[in-house]
Design a protein around this motif. Structure first.
Motif, PDB file in Angstrom:
ATOM      1  N   LEU A 178       5.514   1.174   9.536  1.00 11.94           N
ATOM      2  CA  LEU A 178       4.663   0.179  10.194  1.00 11.94           C
ATOM      3  C   LEU A 178       4.987  -1.210   9.640  1.00 11.94           C
ATOM      4  N   PRO A 179       6.043  -1.839  10.115  1.00 13.54           N
ATOM      5  CA  PRO A 179       6.474  -3.133   9.565  1.00 13.54           C
ATOM      6  C   PRO A 179       5.391  -4.210   9.595  1.00 13.54           C
ATOM      7  N   GLU A 180       4.634  -4.303  10.696  1.00 15.18           N
ATOM      8  CA  GLU A 180       3.610  -5.340  10.785  1.00 15.18           C
ATOM      9  C   GLU A 180       2.512  -5.125   9.746  1.00 15.18           C
ATOM     10  N   PHE A 181       2.092  -3.871   9.581  1.00 20.00           N
ATOM     11  CA  PHE A 181       1.085  -3.598   8.557  1.00 20.00           C
ATOM     12  C   PHE A 181       1.648  -3.886   7.170  1.00 20.00           C
ATOM     13  N   ALA A 182       2.905  -3.517   6.935  1.00 27.58           N
ATOM     14  CA  ALA A 182       3.525  -3.757   5.629  1.00 27.58           C
ATOM     15  C   ALA A 182       3.518  -5.242   5.292  1.00 27.58           C
ATOM     16  N   GLU A 183       3.750  -6.081   6.295  1.00 27.37           N
ATOM     17  CA  GLU A 183       3.735  -7.521   6.064  1.00 27.37           C
ATOM     18  C   GLU A 183       2.342  -7.984   5.643  1.00 27.37           C
ATOM     19  N   GLU A 184       1.319  -7.472   6.320  1.00 26.83           N
ATOM     20  CA  GLU A 184      -0.051  -7.811   5.933  1.00 26.83           C
ATOM     21  C   GLU A 184      -0.364  -7.290   4.537  1.00 26.83           C
ATOM     22  N   LEU A 185       0.099  -6.073   4.241  1.00 26.05           N
ATOM     23  CA  LEU A 185      -0.136  -5.475   2.929  1.00 26.05           C
ATOM     24  C   LEU A 185       0.434  -6.356   1.824  1.00 26.05           C
ATOM     25  N   VAL A 186       1.626  -6.868   2.041  1.00 31.13           N
ATOM     26  CA  VAL A 186       2.317  -7.656   1.017  1.00 31.13           C
ATOM     27  C   VAL A 186       1.753  -9.073   0.916  1.00 31.13           C
ATOM     28  N   THR A 187       1.424  -9.688   2.055  1.00 30.63           N
ATOM     29  CA  THR A 187       1.027 -11.095   2.038  1.00 30.63           C
ATOM     30  C   THR A 187      -0.478 -11.315   1.871  1.00 30.63           C
ATOM     31  N   LYS A 188      -1.292 -10.348   2.326  1.00 30.65           N
ATOM     32  CA  LYS A 188      -2.741 -10.538   2.272  1.00 30.65           C
ATOM     33  C   LYS A 188      -3.464  -9.499   1.413  1.00 30.65           C
ATOM     34  N   GLY A 189      -2.841  -8.357   1.219  1.00 29.24           N
ATOM     35  CA  GLY A 189      -3.504  -7.292   0.474  1.00 29.24           C
ATOM     36  C   GLY A 189      -3.474  -7.517  -1.032  1.00 29.24           C
ATOM     37  N   LYS A 190      -4.563  -7.137  -1.671  1.00 28.55           N
ATOM     38  CA  LYS A 190      -4.632  -7.171  -3.133  1.00 28.55           C
ATOM     39  C   LYS A 190      -4.986  -5.771  -3.621  1.00 28.55           C
ATOM     40  N   ARG A 191      -4.098  -5.177  -4.382  1.00 29.05           N
ATOM     41  CA  ARG A 191      -4.372  -3.840  -4.907  1.00 29.05           C
ATOM     42  C   ARG A 191      -5.442  -3.944  -5.990  1.00 29.05           C
ATOM     43  N   GLU A 192      -6.523  -3.163  -5.818  1.00 30.18           N
ATOM     44  CA  GLU A 192      -7.675  -3.261  -6.706  1.00 30.18           C
ATOM     45  C   GLU A 192      -7.672  -2.226  -7.820  1.00 30.18           C
ATOM     46  N   GLU A 193      -6.874  -1.169  -7.667  1.00 29.51           N
ATOM     47  CA  GLU A 193      -6.834  -0.127  -8.684  1.00 29.51           C
ATOM     48  C   GLU A 193      -5.403   0.371  -8.836  1.00 29.51           C
ATOM     49  N   ARG A 194      -5.186   1.192  -9.825  1.00 27.54           N
ATOM     50  CA  ARG A 194      -3.854   1.752 -10.054  1.00 27.54           C
ATOM     51  C   ARG A 194      -3.467   2.669  -8.896  1.00 27.54           C
ATOM     52  N   PHE A 195      -2.185   2.958  -8.799  1.00 32.19           N
ATOM     53  CA  PHE A 195      -1.737   3.980  -7.857  1.00 32.19           C
ATOM     54  C   PHE A 195      -2.090   5.360  -8.415  1.00 32.19           C
ATOM     55  N   THR A 196      -2.634   6.202  -7.557  1.00 33.22           N
ATOM     56  CA  THR A 196      -3.012   7.559  -7.952  1.00 33.22           C
ATOM     57  C   THR A 196      -2.061   8.553  -7.307  1.00 33.22           C
ATOM     58  N   PRO A 197      -1.392   9.391  -8.099  1.00 30.76           N
ATOM     59  CA  PRO A 197      -0.509  10.404  -7.515  1.00 30.76           C
ATOM     60  C   PRO A 197      -1.271  11.683  -7.185  1.00 30.76           C
ATOM     61  N   MET A 198      -0.875  12.335  -6.109  1.00 33.71           N
ATOM     62  CA  MET A 198      -1.383  13.664  -5.770  1.00 33.71           C
ATOM     63  C   MET A 198      -0.164  14.575  -5.626  1.00 33.71           C
ATOM     64  N   ARG A 199       0.137  15.291  -6.668  1.00 35.18           N
ATOM     65  CA  ARG A 199       1.182  16.305  -6.571  1.00 35.18           C
ATOM     66  C   ARG A 199       0.461  17.647  -6.606  1.00 35.18           C
ATOM     67  N   TYR A 200       0.014  18.036  -5.465  1.00 34.96           N
ATOM     68  CA  TYR A 200      -0.955  19.114  -5.342  1.00 34.96           C
ATOM     69  C   TYR A 200      -0.271  20.475  -5.338  1.00 34.96           C
ATOM     70  N   PRO A 201      -1.076  21.519  -5.540  1.00 35.22           N
ATOM     71  CA  PRO A 201      -0.498  22.869  -5.578  1.00 35.22           C
ATOM     72  C   PRO A 201      -0.168  23.381  -4.179  1.00 35.22           C
ATOM     73  N   ASP A 202       0.390  24.574  -4.133  1.00 36.48           N
ATOM     74  CA  ASP A 202       0.716  25.202  -2.859  1.00 36.48           C
ATOM     75  C   ASP A 202      -0.555  25.480  -2.051  1.00 36.48           C
ATOM     76  N   ASN A 203      -0.371  25.650  -0.759  1.00 39.52           N
ATOM     77  CA  ASN A 203      -1.464  26.132   0.091  1.00 39.52           C
ATOM     78  C   ASN A 203      -1.736  27.594  -0.292  1.00 39.52           C
ATOM     79  N   TYR A 204      -3.004  27.959  -0.422  1.00 40.95           N
ATOM     80  CA  TYR A 204      -3.279  29.330  -0.855  1.00 40.95           C
ATOM     81  C   TYR A 204      -4.675  29.787  -0.449  1.00 40.95           C
ATOM     82  N   ARG A 205      -4.815  31.109  -0.470  1.00 45.63           N
ATOM     83  CA  ARG A 205      -6.125  31.745  -0.468  1.00 45.63           C
ATOM     84  C   ARG A 205      -6.165  32.674  -1.668  1.00 45.63           C
TER      85      ARG A 205
END
Length: 400
Positions: A245-272
């Motif tokens: 999404l190039p247009e959104f990316a431009e807004e993200l870079v020029t107007k967005g302010k990251r308020e918290e750290r990046f959070t990773p989700m390296r989640y487990p396998d799908n399971y029951r």
């Protein structure tokens, strides 16, 4: 002596404790966290999950926290764009993506207000098992002495790395390998009011509004790119946004302010997992987990907490044997979740099958069926109903 002890007080644990307490049972719910507190999450709650909150008298409390309503969704795959929203489902005409600091605190208070005893900052150190039957727990509040509490049933609602599941040796009987990982954070300054799930070439970006006038932005990539991605998270995060999404990316870079750290989700396998046995049961991610791509985790936790509470009540009130009631709980959960489990495992590969690709292309041009698609996502229509051969034949035929 309690009727039930619930280990874990978030999206599955507090509701099952609340519902059992409302039935007049003596319930203890414990969690090593204190509230309000955060946890890794997709945040998103579909209409069916919100309908549960409304039934429980908690939806108005959530809305009062100022979480923005979402009334339009856009899902895309490469050049295919499906925009729309479901018609009201059980009277719910919007969706929400609350911060877990807000949602979980409301759920915990709901359990407490129902009469359940809630202990936070509490660590379970051992299950008490006598003659093969779970009869209680041993644990303590931080800094306190270990003590034991006993109950007719112990319910594990303590997530994918469930202490209860590990302690009873709950076996996994369905397993589908995880395909991807996620990084997400919160940004201010963005003009986002809709839900977006946009899939590019083996990558995805999700965007939706949450509390505090912030936008949750999440990117997903295939697991084999994880090491390279984490070498420069911010640059790679923006790179994914620019490619999809190039247009959104431009807004993200020029107007967005990251308020918290990046959070990773390296989640487990799908399971029951086996989710019941002598004196114990599992609910939420402790017993059943699927890829967070479809954002169904919170709504599933609510639905199957309600189902488990019904079955446990039947056992506790001697309406039928507890073992029989719990076996029905697992069977019903698996049957009701089968279509969404299969759909999630399929679409979370970020590569559509030829059949699903044809459906997506047809949905882009058919507003009526797009509304039904979002009804399926929101819980107003089952996957079996939406993907019924005669319906899909009609959809594809109308757009031939």
């Amino acid at each position: 002596m309690y009727d039930a002890i619930v280990v874990g007080a978030r999206c599955a644990g507090s509701p099952v404790a609340m519902l059992l307490a409302r039935q007049g049972h003596r319930v203890l719910v414990v969690d090593r966290a204190t509230f309000p507190s955060d946890t890794i999450s997709t945040h998103y709650i579909q209409q069916r999950g919100l309908a549960r909150l409304a039934q429980w008298g908690l939806l108005d409390k959530l809305i009062a926290t100022g979480v923005p309503a979402i009334k339009r969704m856009t899902v895309s795959y490469l050049d295919i764009v499906i925009a729309g929203f479901a018609d009201p489902i059980q009277g719910i005409d919007a969706t929400y993506a609350p911060r877990r600091t807000e949602l979980d605190a409301i759920l915990v208070e709901g359990a407490r207000d129902a009469g359940a005893e809630v202990r936070t900052g509490y660590t379970v150190s051992e299950l008490i098992i006598e003659d093969g039957v779970v009869v209680g727990i041993r644990g303590s509040v931080a800094g306190g002495e270990i003590a034991e509490e006993r109950a007719r049933i112990v319910i594990g609602a303590d997530g994918t790395n469930s202490f209860v599941a590990n302690a009873v040796g709950a076996e996994t009987y369905t397993k589908v390998a995880a395909e991807c990982f996620i990084y997400y954070s919160y940004f201010s300054g963005l003009s986002v009011s809709e839900f977006h799930s946009r899939i590019g070439d083996k990558q995805q970006i999700g965007i939706w509004p949450t509390h505090n006038d912030q936008t949750l932005v999440a990117v997903m990539r295939k697991i084999d790119t994880y090491a390279d991605f984490r070498a420069d998270v911010e640059a790679n995060f923006v790179k994914v946004a620019r490619e999809i999404l190039p247009e959104f990316a431009e807004e993200l870079v020029t107007k967005g302010k990251r308020e918290e750290r990046f959070t990773p989700m390296r989640y487990p396998d799908n399971y029951r997992r086996q989710s019941h046995g002598e004196g114990w049961a599992l609910v939420g991610d402790a017993g059943y987990h699927k890829d967070p791509f479809t954002g169904l985790g919170i709504s599933d936790a609510f639905d199957y907490a309600a189902l488990l509470a019904e079955r446990v009540h039947e056992g506790l009130s001697d309406q039928r044997p507890m073992a029989e009631a719990l076996a029905d709980y697992q069977r019903e959960r698996d049957e009701k979740s089968q279509s969404s489990f299969e759909f999630t495992c399929t679409i979370s590969t970020l590569e559509l099958t030829p059949q699903l690709l044809a459906v997506f292309r047809a949905l882009e041009k058919n507003e009526e069926y797009a509304t039904d698609f979002y009804a399926m996502v929101g819980g107003g229509m089952t996957g079996e109903e939406f993907f019924a051969p005669e319906r899909i034949a009609k959809l594809l035929g109308a757009n031939a």
